[in-house]
Design a protein around this motif. Structure first.
Motif, PDB file in Angstrom:
ATOM      1  N   VAL A   1       0.880  -1.307  -0.156  1.00 58.64           N
ATOM      2  CA  VAL A   1       0.088  -0.006  -0.056  1.00 58.64           C
ATOM      3  C   VAL A   1       0.888   1.399  -0.063  1.00 58.64           C
ATOM      4  CG1 VAL A   1      -1.837   0.992   1.194  1.00 58.64           C
ATOM      5  CG2 VAL A   1      -1.707  -1.203   1.248  1.00 58.64           C
ATOM      6  N   LYS A   2       0.520   2.106  -0.842  1.00 61.50           N
ATOM      7  CA  LYS A   2       1.420   3.359  -1.103  1.00 61.50           C
ATOM      8  C   LYS A   2       0.692   4.429  -1.445  1.00 61.50           C
ATOM      9  CE  LYS A   2       5.511   1.231  -3.371  1.00 61.50           C
ATOM     10  NZ  LYS A   2       6.225   1.162  -4.542  1.00 61.50           N
ATOM     11  N   ASP A   3       1.065   5.639  -0.408  1.00 62.27           N
ATOM     12  CA  ASP A   3       0.220   6.874  -0.763  1.00 62.27           C
ATOM     13  C   ASP A   3       1.216   7.518  -1.804  1.00 62.27           C
ATOM     14  OD1 ASP A   3      -0.401   9.530  -0.740  1.00 62.27           O
ATOM     15  OD2 ASP A   3       0.114   9.845   1.471  1.00 62.27           O
ATOM     16  N   GLN A   4       0.534   8.076  -2.830  1.00 60.42           N
ATOM     17  CA  GLN A   4       1.154   8.739  -4.128  1.00 60.42           C
ATOM     18  C   GLN A   4       0.580  10.119  -4.152  1.00 60.42           C
ATOM     19  OE1 GLN A   4       1.270   6.264  -7.610  1.00 60.42           O
ATOM     20  NE2 GLN A   4       2.922   4.889  -6.680  1.00 60.42           N
ATOM     21  N   GLY A   5       0.417  10.679  -3.060  1.00 67.15           N
ATOM     22  CA  GLY A   5       0.051  12.249  -3.141  1.00 67.15           C
ATOM     23  C   GLY A   5      -1.609  12.288  -3.260  1.00 67.15           C
ATOM     24  N   ASP A   6      -2.254  12.145  -4.590  1.00 63.59           N
ATOM     25  CA  ASP A   6      -3.612  12.321  -4.775  1.00 63.59           C
ATOM     26  C   ASP A   6      -4.276  11.022  -4.666  1.00 63.59           C
ATOM     27  OD1 ASP A   6      -2.492  11.554  -7.153  1.00 63.59           O
ATOM     28  OD2 ASP A   6      -3.787  12.742  -8.373  1.00 63.59           O
ATOM     29  N   LYS A   7      -3.557   9.894  -4.464  1.00 66.91           N
ATOM     30  CA  LYS A   7      -4.443   8.729  -4.730  1.00 66.91           C
ATOM     31  C   LYS A   7      -3.419   7.504  -3.840  1.00 66.91           C
ATOM     32  CE  LYS A   7      -1.823   7.729  -8.776  1.00 66.91           C
ATOM     33  NZ  LYS A   7      -1.862   7.758 -10.181  1.00 66.91           N
TER      34      LYS A   7
END
Length: 178
Positions: free
Chosen positions: A50-56
């Motif tokens: 699971v990764k946070d990529q800013g807007d998603k």
């Protein structure tokens, strides 16, 4: 095929304006398919990224880790149908603005849209998820229905038993906001 479903369900567990997400504890991605005469095909893995990529938020499942309980069937699924050497993972992307997180002691269930990429094809999919908050920990689960034909995946068939193209994928895990 089955891995795709698990990835879709796993990617629905984030909140708007989070600086990041840290998995907490075990995670499971699973798929379930049906065939004639009550035949069921199920598989799962505990490997979910699971990764946070800013807007998603982006959920990835390495398809080579999906297990059905039968080694030969796993090999056929990975080599013949999912072609993991060319398409090693299933990826689900969900916009942070589409995800709602509950207050402490509360639970939220909703359906939103995400983008699922499997077998080199990206499609918009409905994602139904439930998140329960216990203090700093969020317990999340989700499901994403998939149709193998939408991703140009051959329908599994062995000795006259054909799996239906509609597969359900599920994901569950706990996380903390960072």
């Amino acid at each position: 095929m089955n891995l795709k479903h698990t990835l879709l369900a796993a990617m629905l567990l984030a909140a708007p304006a989070l600086a990041g997400v840290e998995r907490s504890g075990e995670a499971t991605a699973a798929f379930s398919g049906k065939g004639p005469a009550g035949f069921k095909l199920e598989g799962k893995t505990n490997e979910i990224v699971v990764k946070d990529q800013g807007d998603k938020v982006v959920f990835s499942v390495p398809l080579s880790t999906l297990k059905t309980g039968i080694d030969l069937r796993d090999r056929h699924m990975q080599e013949k149908y999912l072609e993991v050497s060319k398409y090693p993972e299933a990826v689900l992307e969900v916009l942070w603005t589409a995800i709602k997180l509950p207050e402490n002691g509360q639970t939220v269930t909703q359906t939103t849209n995400g983008k699922m990429t499997i077998h080199g094809k990206t499609k918009e999919v409905p994602v139904t998820y439930t998140v329960k908050r216990n203090g700093e920990v969020y317990e999340a689960s989700g499901k994403v229905p998939l149709n193998l034909k939408d991703y140009d995946i051959n329908i599994p068939n062995y000795m006259g038993v054909t799996v239906k193209p509609d597969i359900e994928t599920t994901v569950s895990f706990s996380f903390k906001k960072t």
